[in-house]
Design a protein around this motif. Structure first.
Motif, short mmCIF file in Angstrom:
data_model
loop_
_atom_site.label_atom_id
_atom_site.label_comp_id
_atom_site.label_asym_id
_atom_site.label_seq_id
_atom_site.Cartn_x
_atom_site.Cartn_y
_atom_site.Cartn_z
N UNK A 218 0.82 -1.22 0.00
CA UNK A 218 0.00 0.00 0.00
C UNK A 218 0.86 1.27 0.00
N UNK A 219 2.18 1.12 0.19
CA UNK A 219 3.07 2.27 0.13
C UNK A 219 3.69 2.68 1.44
N UNK A 220 3.48 1.92 2.52
CA UNK A 220 4.11 2.22 3.80
C UNK A 220 5.54 1.69 3.83
N UNK A 221 6.30 2.16 4.78
CA UNK A 221 7.65 1.63 5.01
C UNK A 221 7.59 0.72 6.22
N UNK A 222 8.28 -0.42 6.13
CA UNK A 222 8.18 -1.49 7.11
C UNK A 222 9.57 -1.89 7.58
N UNK A 223 9.74 -2.06 8.90
CA UNK A 223 11.02 -2.54 9.44
C UNK A 223 10.80 -3.11 10.83
N UNK A 224 11.89 -3.66 11.40
CA UNK A 224 11.83 -3.99 12.82
C UNK A 224 12.06 -2.72 13.63
N UNK A 225 12.18 -2.85 14.95
CA UNK A 225 12.27 -1.66 15.80
C UNK A 225 13.54 -0.85 15.56
N UNK B 99 12.65 -7.11 7.71
CA UNK B 99 12.25 -8.40 8.26
C UNK B 99 12.74 -9.53 7.37
N UNK B 100 13.05 -10.66 8.01
CA UNK B 100 13.27 -11.91 7.29
C UNK B 100 12.33 -12.94 7.90
#
Length: 258
Positions: A211-218, A223-224
């Motif tokens: 949807x266009x968001x940015x995603x990561x861990x803290x 992510x893997x």
């Protein structure tokens, strides 16, 4: 490779099974704690068994990793695995609140290919295919594009003092649904700084990313999935322009808690 319409039917039926047990509609439900503070219900197990059977029939070569199934390390040798949380948001589910969802993702080589959430108590069905965007109830969605961190909408019960410049919005118990809120521009930011599991976020992070968001861990790292240890420390999903500032905001707290 896979019949997408059949997958949607399976996940939708899993949601129907869960909904038929939901106390919010007056149904009786047996519940207990797997460990102190970790609730589970008969509905979790029923949905898990249904999904394991039907998804295996749909794609027999895929491995399996689910919150409610004993882990089998044979999955580590599989390129494809099903990543499942039969009811994410169990606390809301057993209390008769609507903030729960069935979460299913198909993972290939450590990355989500398909993510789907079925939240029948909310009338919501979320779907994402890698490289093809994300939908809510079959309509395309676009994530928050907020550019200023202060004032960002965050689904949380109470803001810590250092974050008093943020804006509280509705918080479903399901972390997957909170992430989906960013994907649908109902929130600008979701952040956790605790240990969680791949099955909590596998489907929702693909929906958010598509949807266009940015995603990561803290800590801002990608992510893997399908790791030997299926845990991950924290999740951070936001509008791309505020992601870096969000990482900076929580970095010291995350280091202290990890």
């Amino acid at each position: 490779m896979i019949d997408h319409s059949r997958l949607q039917e399976i996940v939708r039926e899993a949601g129907r099974i869960a909904h038929s047990r939901w106390p919010g509609d007056g149904h009786a439900l047996s519940t207990w704690e797997k460990t102190p503070g970790d609730p589970v219900s008969e509905a979790d197990l029923e949905v898990d068994a249904f999904l394991k059977r039907e998804l295996h029939a749909l794609l027999p070569s895929a491995g399996w990793l689910s919150e409610e199934t004993a882990d089998d390390e044979a999955r580590l040798k599989k390129d494809l695995i099903w990543l499942v949380d039969p009811i994410d948001g169990t606390r809301d589910f057993i209390r008769g609140r609507p903030g729960w969802t069935v979460s299913v993702a198909l993972i290939s080589a450590g990355r989500p290919l398909i993510g789907m959430l079925a939240a029948p108590a909310r009338g919501e069905e979320w779907l994402a295919l890698a490289g093809q965007g994300a939908t809510l109830n079959e309509a395309p969605i676009a994530a928050s594009q907020r550019k200023v961190f202060s004032g960002s909408r965050i689904p949380i019960d109470q803001l810590p003092g250092p974050d008093s410049d943020l804006t509280i919005v509705e918080k479903p118990n399901s972390i997957a649904l909170r992430i989906a809120m960013v994907a649908n521009d109902q929130a600008d930011l979701v952040a956790t700084i605790r240990w969680g599991f791949e099955w909590d976020v596998g489907a929702a992070t693909l929906i958010a990313r598509e949807a266009g968001a940015q995603v990561s861990d803290a800590f801002g790292a990608p992510f893997a999935y399908n790791k030997r240890d299926p845990r991950a420390f924290g999740v951070l999903v936001s509008s791309p322009d505020i992601h870096g500032e969000a990482v900076e905001r929580i970095a010291e707290r995350a280091k202290q808690l990890k």
